[in-house]
Design an enzyme around this catalytic site. Structure first.
Site, short mmCIF file in Angstrom:
data_model
loop_
_atom_site.label_atom_id
_atom_site.label_comp_id
_atom_site.label_asym_id
_atom_site.label_seq_id
_atom_site.Cartn_x
_atom_site.Cartn_y
_atom_site.Cartn_z
N HIS B 81 0.76 -1.00 -0.63
CA HIS B 81 0.03 0.25 -0.32
C HIS B 81 1.00 1.63 -0.13
O HIS B 81 1.45 1.66 1.09
CB HIS B 81 -1.40 0.10 1.31
CG HIS B 81 -2.08 -0.95 1.03
ND1 HIS B 81 -3.38 -1.15 0.69
CD2 HIS B 81 -1.38 -2.77 1.35
CE1 HIS B 81 -3.88 -2.36 0.87
NE2 HIS B 81 -2.80 -2.70 1.14
N GLU B 89 9.69 0.89 9.99
CA GLU B 89 10.27 0.14 10.79
C GLU B 89 11.37 -0.25 11.41
O GLU B 89 12.79 -0.24 10.97
CB GLU B 89 9.55 -1.38 9.76
CG GLU B 89 9.76 -2.39 10.13
CD GLU B 89 9.45 -3.58 8.43
OE1 GLU B 89 9.46 -3.42 7.40
OE2 GLU B 89 9.42 -4.88 9.37
N GLU B 90 10.74 -1.67 12.16
CA GLU B 90 12.37 -2.41 12.57
C GLU B 90 13.19 -2.45 11.54
O GLU B 90 13.37 -2.83 10.65
CB GLU B 90 12.29 -3.44 13.19
CG GLU B 90 12.31 -3.46 14.58
CD GLU B 90 12.10 -4.96 15.55
OE1 GLU B 90 10.29 -3.92 15.76
OE2 GLU B 90 12.48 -5.84 15.72
N SER B 91 14.51 -2.28 11.89
CA SER B 91 15.46 -2.43 10.61
C SER B 91 16.19 -3.58 11.49
O SER B 91 17.14 -4.17 12.19
CB SER B 91 16.68 -1.91 10.47
OG SER B 91 17.31 -2.11 9.82
N ASN B 180 -4.27 8.31 5.99
CA ASN B 180 -5.44 8.70 6.28
C ASN B 180 -6.46 8.29 6.03
O ASN B 180 -6.66 7.28 5.67
CB ASN B 180 -5.62 10.50 5.31
CG ASN B 180 -5.36 10.04 3.80
OD1 ASN B 180 -6.38 9.61 3.32
ND2 ASN B 180 -4.12 10.60 2.96
N ARG B 182 -8.99 8.28 3.73
CA ARG B 182 -8.95 8.18 2.59
C ARG B 182 -8.21 6.81 2.10
O ARG B 182 -8.80 5.37 1.60
CB ARG B 182 -8.88 8.76 1.91
CG ARG B 182 -9.64 8.15 0.01
CD ARG B 182 -9.35 9.51 -0.77
NE ARG B 182 -9.47 8.84 -2.54
CZ ARG B 182 -9.25 10.24 -3.44
NH1 ARG B 182 -8.77 10.59 -2.89
NH2 ARG B 182 -10.08 9.55 -4.26
N ARG B 191 -8.23 -5.25 2.65
CA ARG B 191 -7.18 -6.40 3.40
C ARG B 191 -9.02 -6.56 4.30
O ARG B 191 -7.88 -7.29 5.73
CB ARG B 191 -6.65 -5.71 4.44
CG ARG B 191 -5.63 -5.44 2.87
CD ARG B 191 -4.70 -6.42 2.52
NE ARG B 191 -3.77 -5.68 1.61
CZ ARG B 191 -2.77 -6.40 0.92
NH1 ARG B 191 -3.02 -7.98 0.41
NH2 ARG B 191 -2.05 -5.98 0.21
#
Lengths: 253, 253, 253, 253
Positions: B81, B89-91, B180, B182, B191
């Site tokens: 998306h 995100e965690e790396s 947001n 939308r 999903r």
């Protein structure tokens, strides 16, 4: 079982060329007459001006679709590029993934990480041969075991989307990725490692291979490898745009 | 080692509410006077009209940041998306991932896939208890083995970014995701799995829980679970917008 | 009839602050522990590092909605910003536009253009008082005449969307615009004019007001004015992010 | 001075075809074998399935660049389409705009607006011949006067960007616009007016020209005219995709 130590990239289709950039830029000053540019040989002057001054939109009127085959951990980094990128990827929900795994070659650079340092400033070094062998064995053996678990679950009729939970991120997947020159240059500026730009002219004289970045990046070796292959294709597809990108310190417009 | 059979979602921060939608929509007909809407109690009429007629932009002037903890295979679907979504995100390049793995509960729906059928039209069924136990054992044991490989490589000083290649996609990671209303509704429409919309009014009368979709989707159970949790948060955050979304057959505007 | 020589910008709502940037960035190395950052006073170090190294995504987890009142020719430039921007604008199809027109003040800089020069390298100079008066009269009178045509057409029952064809681009319209810090900084870097960055340290010492740009831009005075007002709001909203943007030569991350 | 009552659209370049959609979709189930689809004649089945079920991404791997010549008030609506669209437009800062104006033809539909009604539900009717003549005269005369003001200012050496403030929104400009099939269909669904979709099969039998929309839209006649021309080009470029779009009620996937 197949083990690969490299990634595949090929150009599937493309639209436009350096002249598309010039026509799009010249519409601002020439209106309809800009269409004539599409039939002419492009010249570097305006492209260089647009690149240096970060007029980005003229670089959006061309398109490339790449097909690529690479491990999931590279996909994970790739899909963070959202704007000007379109993806369709192999699905582990709808397809049994092939037993093809990434196994880094013994001389993959920077296999070892030196203790300490802040993230983003880590020091890496190559593995000595014995250790490299060990690392490769571990990844190799684990890949086989993982795929066996996967196979057993699949044989029992477990849903693909559940069985795939045991697959490690070094398994290969494939995708189509469509982008434009602007979104590609943004990708390249972040996913290739090049020496830092120098403001001493003499240092830049040896910059023969598009080698210096105004904002150096520290990508993982594997996605850098994919980016290098895309860059080589791009250099042939739009040579003037590519050269201007290099000369501007690899800053996407 | 920790095994979880669910995903965590929490709302970290937000901006706006149903009145933001109304103010943004009314600027088209009222200009500066639309600002007054921000101080008033929102009413459903205009929001319903905008939703049904797919006037999407007024639903972009609010914002939500979620924190979520979920397995990598869910991340892989989530990051597709692109528009109206921001991620951090965690790396696994900069951090040793924690030994936390997803282990589907024995009554996770549709663990088994019935032979045949086209992708997208697969039939699933639940696993019988003995088989469910077996599946869980396989995933459990494999997770432990994979993490041991990971640990050994890390102990030898292998770079995090290399060692992580042995980790399976059921290991957990975490992220901030900002969207947001939308872009969130577009996500929810794809999903979440809901019964198909019916054009017989009597069928819709029992539609008490936002239950019918004009374009039904077939998400994997795990991301659906994440989406359900986001949906519950959204329903409280912007109740009129949410109700209009439900009533419009879960079509994002 | 009303004549204005300035544009209005106000902040309608916002989400997040400098700490949102830090939390989002730290999830990569700390996972869930990064949430603690949201309750702490932000410090400049990490923000500065992210900005300089162009790690852009942590700057997307905040949000601002602006209300702005400005002439149509400014809107035309503004709406070219597509990514990370949401708009809802007054509609000349649904609303009779108010008789409010932009009339540049006599000392609006660069009213005159010196003959010759390439586009993008034009030289401008101020108008002498007599000529400035003449220019203002022309715009003033034409605005009145145009609105009279508009009014007559409206009085005859001509559809708003047709009657508006006679309105000049200096008539005012208004909008809500929602963005995030990253998309705002991209906008600011293109729509504000600042002296060129210098690589001599002594030159930079007097850089007290966020004044130098690594890639100078040449926006029209009016949108620059709007951008300056947004920048002042942003500077208060996220002071550390703003300072880092300035110190990095006004390059959006 | 030139007066036009229509807009021009032409296709400048393109990439891909219906087979690009199929290849991109099939990578999910076939991986590398999907490449073979690019050499084969596309068939409608899968495209129809993707369209109906709103699997949108396979429709992003093709590209079209249009050149268009149209009045500024149409540009204003056009540039609200942000995602999957790239623009370069004639600049009134860098180029003296040509004296070409839009003058609606006497039988332009819906020239008059009936009193009352909510925005979005306005009733329009055609102008009677005498009134149409009057409207055209007003727009015609005003265009001439406006351009004279413009010309006088330009002759005095006023900067183009200032002089243009007197130009009305019916003056023509031109642009290159690049999009993909998915973003084009989203545009078409909003900017074309078609009769409402019917759930009675017999009503749909006469649906010979892609005529019914599940979510009818109410675009202004002029942008609808531009959209119709783009639609005709698209119908030839990707006939199976186009037919599936029509059959699915003109809902973009």
């Amino acid at each position: 079982m197949e083990f690969l130590d490299d990634m595949d990239v090929s150009l599937v289709q493309s639209m436009g060329n350096d002249a598309s950039v010039i026509a799009a830029a010249k519409v601002s000053t020439k209106g309809v007459e800009s269409l004539a540019e599409l039939d002419q040989q492009a010249t570097p002057g305006l492209i260089r001006y647009l690149m240096t001054n970060r007029h980005g939109t003229p670089f959006e009127h061309a398109s490339m679709t790449f097909y690529m085959h690479m491990p999931i951990f590279v996909f994970r980094e790739f899909h963070r590029h959202r704007i000007g990128w379109s993806y369709n990827e192999e699905s582990a929900r709808y397809k049994q993934l092939e037993p093809v795994f990434y196994l880094p070659s013994a001389n993959r650079p920077g296999m070892m990480q030196i203790e300490g340092g802040k993230p983003g400033q880590y020091q890496y070094e190559d593995a000595d041969p014995a250790l490299a062998l060990h690392i490769r064995e571990a990844i190799h053996d684990h890949s086989i075991e993982a795929y066996q678990y996967y196979q057993v679950l699949m044989d029992r009729g477990v849903a693909k989307e559940v069985a795939r939970m045991v697959l490690p991120v070094n398994i290969y997947s494939s995708q189509y990725a469509t982008c434009n020159p602007r979104s590609l240059m943004a990708f390249l500026s972040l996913r290739t490692k090049r020496p830092e730009w120098s403001y001493h002219e003499e240092d830049l004289r040896d910059n023969v291979e598009c080698g210096r970045a105004k904002t150096p990046s520290k990508p993982q070796w594997e996605i850098n490898r994919v980016a290098d292959k895309m860059e080589a294709i791009f250099a042939k597809f739009m040579p003037l745009t590519y050269q201007a990108f290099c000369d501007a310190g690899r800053v996407a417009p």
